[in-house]
Design an enzyme around this catalytic site. Structure first.
Site, PDB file in Angstrom:
ATOM      1  N   HIS A  61       0.816  -1.210   0.000  1.00 29.55           N
ATOM      2  CA  HIS A  61       0.000   0.000   0.000  1.00 29.55           C
ATOM      3  C   HIS A  61       0.852   1.264   0.000  1.00 29.55           C
ATOM      4  O   HIS A  61       0.638   2.169  -0.785  1.00 29.55           O
ATOM      5  CB  HIS A  61      -0.939  -0.003   1.209  1.00 29.55           C
ATOM      6  CG  HIS A  61      -1.998   1.045   1.105  1.00 29.55           C
ATOM      7  ND1 HIS A  61      -1.749   2.369   1.406  1.00 29.55           N
ATOM      8  CD2 HIS A  61      -3.282   0.980   0.704  1.00 29.55           C
ATOM      9  CE1 HIS A  61      -2.861   3.053   1.197  1.00 29.55           C
ATOM     10  NE2 HIS A  61      -3.800   2.241   0.775  1.00 29.55           N
ATOM     11  N   GLU A  84       1.211   4.051  -2.837  1.00 27.65           N
ATOM     12  CA  GLU A  84       1.396   5.430  -2.383  1.00 27.65           C
ATOM     13  C   GLU A  84       2.798   5.589  -1.787  1.00 27.65           C
ATOM     14  O   GLU A  84       3.311   4.664  -1.170  1.00 27.65           O
ATOM     15  CB  GLU A  84       0.370   5.764  -1.283  1.00 27.65           C
ATOM     16  CG  GLU A  84      -1.057   5.809  -1.795  1.00 27.65           C
ATOM     17  CD  GLU A  84      -2.073   5.832  -0.666  1.00 27.65           C
ATOM     18  OE1 GLU A  84      -1.691   6.130   0.477  1.00 27.65           O
ATOM     19  OE2 GLU A  84      -3.243   5.531  -0.946  1.00 27.65           O
ATOM     20  N   HIS A  90      -7.217  -1.840  -4.531  1.00 31.15           N
ATOM     21  CA  HIS A  90      -5.909  -1.349  -4.997  1.00 31.15           C
ATOM     22  C   HIS A  90      -5.290  -2.313  -6.004  1.00 31.15           C
ATOM     23  O   HIS A  90      -4.697  -1.887  -6.998  1.00 31.15           O
ATOM     24  CB  HIS A  90      -4.950  -1.181  -3.812  1.00 31.15           C
ATOM     25  CG  HIS A  90      -5.163   0.094  -3.059  1.00 31.15           C
ATOM     26  ND1 HIS A  90      -5.111   1.325  -3.656  1.00 31.15           N
ATOM     27  CD2 HIS A  90      -5.416   0.326  -1.757  1.00 31.15           C
ATOM     28  CE1 HIS A  90      -5.334   2.263  -2.751  1.00 31.15           C
ATOM     29  NE2 HIS A  90      -5.522   1.681  -1.581  1.00 31.15           N
TER      30      HIS A  90
HETATM   31 CO    CO Z   1      -5.732   2.805   0.157  1.00 34.77          CO
END
Ligand code: CO
Length: 293
Positions: free
Chosen positions: A179, A209, A241
């Site tokens: 993530h 990210e 995601h």
């Molecule tokens: Co997220």
């Protein structure tokens, strides 16, 4: 020997047996009052809107049931957006409050987080707030996230390298995409990559990210002249995601960006919980946390 002495002797060995059981850590059977509610395991996951991705959670729950056969098992989700739409789901706060009103005295919280980031630290705070309130839950243990120290980084790296996609060849890259976070715990991603590459130089870590973003990983693949890459989620579930940011049809997904840069792509839509060795790591973490608490 008189009857009384035989009796005393038997009593002595019973006491010894109790001591032995206590020393062996088999305290559960002795500590739980026969009438009170069972101790509980509260699983804390981020949650996912992707129905199919929940197979990873189901797999983890099987491991939990095996490891804690005498416990009540409950679930909680931490994603606020999902809690709004799925009314039957409880947040960790709500689940702990419910257990407290049911009179449960010991709760072991199984964190399904990958790194000790913001979400994990919020969970710790919640557990602390609920522990030891008058008439409330006496003891709340929280397990560590999958990656939490050097030892866990090495172990997880070994497990991941041992369970690479079967059809992947040595000259092909494998990119585990997590993530990512702006929290300082984001350092776990490059740290994991360090241990992975020590075992297999073509295995990389990326993050959706921050941390190791798409451009960074693409640069690594190009620098190492890798023409084919396997994209594997480094996430508990292969949810939103994975399906959109990683494998999506849009030009800016990881898959499409790699392809646009002349890199062939294979995808693995599997959450970390579907790897039995990793599910075992999470559960083992909870067992160890209980011993320490
Ligand atoms: Co997220």
């Amino acid at each position: 020997m008189s009857t009384t002495r035989v009796y005393m002797k038997k009593l002595g060995s019973f006491a010894l047996m109790c001591l032995f059981l206590l020393a062996a850590g088999q305290t559960d059977a002795l500590a739980v009052p026969a009438s009170g509610p069972k101790d509980a395991v509260l699983i804390a996951a981020f949650g996912t809107s992707v129905e199919k991705a929940r197979s990873s959670y189901a797999a983890i729950e099987k491991h939990v049931r095996l490891a804690f056969p005498d416990r009540e098992i409950r679930w909680s989700w931490t994603a606020h957006s999902l809690l709004k739409t799925e009314k039957s789901r409880l947040s960790p706060q709500e689940a702990l409050a419910k257990l407290a009103t049911e009179g449960v005295k010991n709760v072991s919280v199984l964190s399904l987080h990958v790194i000790p980031g913001t979400e994990y630290n919020n969970l710790i705070r919640t557990a602390r707030a609920f522990e030891g309130l008058p008439k409330g839950i006496r003891r709340i243990t929280v397990s560590p996230p999958l990656l939490h120290d050097t030892e866990s980084l090495k172990t997880v790296a070994e497990i991941l390298v041992q369970s690479l996609p079967e059809k992947r060849k040595a000259g092909e890259a494998v990119v585990f995409v997590g993530h990512g976070t702006h929290h300082p715990a984001g350092v776990y991603y490059p740290a994991l990559q360090h241990y992975l590459r020590g075992l297999d130089k073509n295995v990389f870590v990326g993050t959706v990210e921050d941390n190791l973003n798409l451009e960074t990983v693409l640069g690594e693949l190009k620098a190492n002249s890798l023409r084919k890459a396997w994209i594997v989620p480094l996430m508990t579930v292969a949810g939103d995601h994975a399906l959109n940011d990683l494998f999506g049809k849009e030009a800016d997904s990881w898959k499409q960006t790699f392809i646009a840069n002349g890199i062939q792509v294979e995808t693995v839509a599997r959450g970390l919980g579907e790897n039995p060795a990793l599910a075992g790591q999470w559960v083992e973490g909870l067992k160890n946390a209980q011993k320490k608490h």
